[in-house]
Enzyme design. Sequence first.
Site, mmCIF file in Angstrom:
data_model
loop_
_atom_site.group_PDB
_atom_site.id
_atom_site.type_symbol
_atom_site.label_atom_id
_atom_site.label_comp_id
_atom_site.label_asym_id
_atom_site.label_seq_id
_atom_site.Cartn_x
_atom_site.Cartn_y
_atom_site.Cartn_z
ATOM 1 N N GLU A 118 0.841 -1.188 0.000
ATOM 2 C CA GLU A 118 0.000 0.000 0.000
ATOM 3 C C GLU A 118 0.882 1.246 0.000
ATOM 4 O O GLU A 118 2.041 1.185 0.410
ATOM 5 C CB GLU A 118 -0.889 0.049 1.253
ATOM 6 C CG GLU A 118 -1.802 -1.137 1.428
ATOM 7 C CD GLU A 118 -2.456 -1.123 2.804
ATOM 8 O OE1 GLU A 118 -1.968 -1.835 3.713
ATOM 9 O OE2 GLU A 118 -3.435 -0.374 2.973
ATOM 10 N N LYS A 120 2.099 4.706 1.619
ATOM 11 C CA LYS A 120 2.182 5.221 2.985
ATOM 12 C C LYS A 120 1.844 6.709 2.962
ATOM 13 O O LYS A 120 2.606 7.519 2.456
ATOM 14 C CB LYS A 120 3.581 5.009 3.570
ATOM 15 C CG LYS A 120 3.714 5.438 5.019
ATOM 16 C CD LYS A 120 5.121 5.153 5.540
ATOM 17 C CE LYS A 120 5.250 5.559 6.992
ATOM 18 N NZ LYS A 120 5.059 7.005 7.204
ATOM 19 N N ASP A 122 1.296 10.476 4.241
ATOM 20 C CA ASP A 122 2.007 11.358 5.161
ATOM 21 C C ASP A 122 1.017 12.365 5.730
ATOM 22 O O ASP A 122 0.874 13.482 5.242
ATOM 23 C CB ASP A 122 3.147 12.074 4.431
ATOM 24 C CG ASP A 122 4.121 12.718 5.412
ATOM 25 O OD1 ASP A 122 4.933 13.543 4.976
ATOM 26 O OD2 ASP A 122 4.058 12.401 6.612
ATOM 27 N N TYR A 227 -7.330 2.180 6.155
ATOM 28 C CA TYR A 227 -6.501 1.038 5.771
ATOM 29 C C TYR A 227 -6.519 -0.100 6.797
ATOM 30 O O TYR A 227 -5.821 -1.110 6.623
ATOM 31 C CB TYR A 227 -5.049 1.492 5.580
ATOM 32 C CG TYR A 227 -4.492 2.285 6.746
ATOM 33 C CD1 TYR A 227 -4.414 3.679 6.685
ATOM 34 C CD2 TYR A 227 -4.084 1.667 7.923
ATOM 35 C CE1 TYR A 227 -3.932 4.423 7.750
ATOM 36 C CE2 TYR A 227 -3.601 2.397 8.991
ATOM 37 C CZ TYR A 227 -3.522 3.772 8.898
ATOM 38 O OH TYR A 227 -3.041 4.498 9.968
ATOM 39 N N LYS A 315 10.580 3.635 3.093
ATOM 40 C CA LYS A 315 10.591 5.085 2.902
ATOM 41 C C LYS A 315 11.327 5.420 1.602
ATOM 42 O O LYS A 315 12.437 4.943 1.364
ATOM 43 C CB LYS A 315 11.271 5.779 4.089
ATOM 44 C CG LYS A 315 10.639 5.478 5.436
ATOM 45 C CD LYS A 315 9.213 5.978 5.536
ATOM 46 C CE LYS A 315 9.122 7.454 5.704
ATOM 47 N NZ LYS A 315 9.581 7.944 6.999
ATOM 48 N N CYS A 409 30.358 35.498 21.469
ATOM 49 C CA CYS A 409 28.959 35.379 21.098
ATOM 50 C C CYS A 409 28.679 36.326 19.934
ATOM 51 O O CYS A 409 29.029 37.516 20.007
ATOM 52 C CB CYS A 409 28.056 35.724 22.284
ATOM 53 S SG CYS A 409 26.299 35.833 21.854
ATOM 54 N N CYS A 412 26.026 39.199 21.593
ATOM 55 C CA CYS A 412 26.424 40.137 22.659
ATOM 56 C C CYS A 412 27.934 40.248 22.840
ATOM 57 O O CYS A 412 28.410 41.020 23.678
ATOM 58 C CB CYS A 412 25.781 39.715 23.983
ATOM 59 S SG CYS A 412 26.461 38.183 24.670
ATOM 60 N N CYS A 427 27.202 30.710 25.072
ATOM 61 C CA CYS A 427 27.415 32.095 25.475
ATOM 62 C C CYS A 427 27.302 32.181 26.990
ATOM 63 O O CYS A 427 26.365 31.640 27.587
ATOM 64 C CB CYS A 427 26.376 32.990 24.809
ATOM 65 S SG CYS A 427 26.391 34.685 25.417
ATOM 66 N N CYS A 432 22.142 37.954 27.466
ATOM 67 C CA CYS A 432 22.264 38.052 26.009
ATOM 68 C C CYS A 432 20.861 38.138 25.404
ATOM 69 O O CYS A 432 19.983 37.340 25.730
ATOM 70 C CB CYS A 432 23.001 36.826 25.470
ATOM 71 S SG CYS A 432 23.065 36.714 23.676
#
Length: 676
Positions: A118, A120, A122, A227, A315, A409, A412, A427, A432
Amino acid sequence: MNKKAEKIRELQEKIKKYNEYYYSKNESLVSDVEYDKLLKDLELLEAGNEQYKIFDSPTLQVGSSLSNTKFKKIQHKKPMLSLSNSYNVTDIDNFIKRTEKSIYKEMNIENKLSYILEVKLDGLSISVIYKKGKLVQAVTRGDGKIGEDVTENVMQIKSIPHFLDEDIDLEARGEVVLPLSKFIKINKERLENGEEVFANPRNAASGTLRQLDAKVVKKRELDCYFYFIVEPLEYGLTTHKEVLEFIKNKGLKTTDIGEKISTVEELDERIKYWEKEKNKLDYETDGMVIKVNEIQYWNTLGNTTKSPRWAIAYKFPAKQVSTKLLDITWQVGRTGKVTPVAELEEVEVSGSRVKRASLHNFDEILRKDIKIGDRVFIEKAAEIIPQVVKPIKEMRTGEEKEIIAPEECPVCHSKLEKEEGFVDLKCTNKNCSAQVQGKIEYFVSRDGMNIMGFGQKIVEKFLELGLIKDITDIYNLKNYREKLEQIEKMGEKSVDNIINSIEESKKRDYSKVLYSLGIPEVGKFLANLLAEKSKNIDKLINMEKEELIEIDGIGEKVGNSVYNFFRNEDNILVVNKLKDYGINFSLGKESKIEKNIFENKTFLATGKLEHFTRNEIKEEIEKFGGKNLSGVSKKLDFLIVGNDAGSKLKKAREIPTIKIISEEEFFQMVKNKNEN
């Protein structure tokens, strides 16, 4: 904590985050291929290190923890499991060999097995229940055991009949999807109205079905394909092919794709066919499903914790394209974590234009040997956020540049540090602005205070205008109505919705508030546990480190984190301000334990449990006043036995005072004692 434990913990948290975005926020952060690989790695690590396997490990979860909505929670009559995934024909071949070995050799069956192929879908899994032919309930998959009652919304889906062609009792399962034609139309309208477009049909379908306004569901014209039915043998059905025909004959919609196949070669041929033909379908499909056709063998083959052994999903390969890596930018999250982002030469992937992709952390860059100027493969399975897969080293010109980790960072300019045992740069400045924004977004999230209307751009705007500086300022926004209404795309109605949602959030459960505070190491489960043990925030704040550590399920690392969090003056100031605004910081009466029905009774669970993880059943026992033991002895009253129980069951049989019970008998004990 040793390296294996650290790796397991890292994988658990990473996959949980991906699950959170996928199921709760309707967003995907990684490709299916990458997700399944991480999950497989975690399964292998946990298999040899059971002591580090936590009760809510992603390897034990089917779907999501239920979102904080007004939908009623319903326990499924039979669990809604997920499917094991495969990505190549070898995996399919191994599945068939395992299946046929179990059936032919162990059961001594000679009849040739057949399989049904079958598509699949989504979308969002749903279970609909008919009584005497009338639709009476529709429930989402949820976590596989308990879902959300979305009956009113499902009633708006034209392809789901309110009455069957026959007055029978039936539970049918299917997938709610948003047709691709409707998806394109809706996104066009949203774009014209200045609204944020949906990332993909799956997210749109999931978000629509969880709408509190059924009119929205009707307007978006969702569709549904069925199904599966629960207990097919009760209807005289002996094969899955017959089930699909039965479903259709009763007036329920199917994809009409259910091909009977007997060999791996046939499966390979038909999978390749559908991989090309899927683009002609008006719904999103990310693969194929292969099921044993003969239903009589399903119970014999059984299930794992998450998946049936009589079915597997194939898949489709993630689509990959190559492009040029132009640069690396660095983003700062709420915890101070600094993450590299790949800036790409814009390219089309799965129907959308992409110019940024995730690189996770600097160690990932080093591991994959990625350089600025490289041609790189990126992939976007279905419609998810693109990832940099690898550089194409054969195309290097010598002009590529090494990527250097930042020392400051990027927001900052504070010093960056790497915590011992962790790969992420962080950081060190808690003030920040990027961290402040992250904390606010975390606080208002669905799993936290669930305040509607606080998208990333809105939070940025509020910060830019100085309307909020930390999470407590959210509760003062009602005093700035005029300024809010002047913000582009806000308007009077949007402001009303935000202010109403802010006021409603004051009623959130104590555990949700704890989670929202962003205490390091404390997720939803631990927030619930801390709420139950402390009863109120004042007691939690005043608990000594030893008290916290001694709470079953907390441990030293989390205990230290909670203790240190509430020894920080800034955090206490935030709590006190939230108190002043009327936030709920205590356990409500409805959360208290109803009865100590297992008082003075001891329990131990062994084997593979179907309805609980080991920690979940321990929680149930303690919830009703019982005590959990770690081993079999004369002190044990009840041994709860799952599948494949071993030495503990054997030892318990030698002690006549121990009562050996199944999960179902445990359920019945709880039910009977509560009814007395």
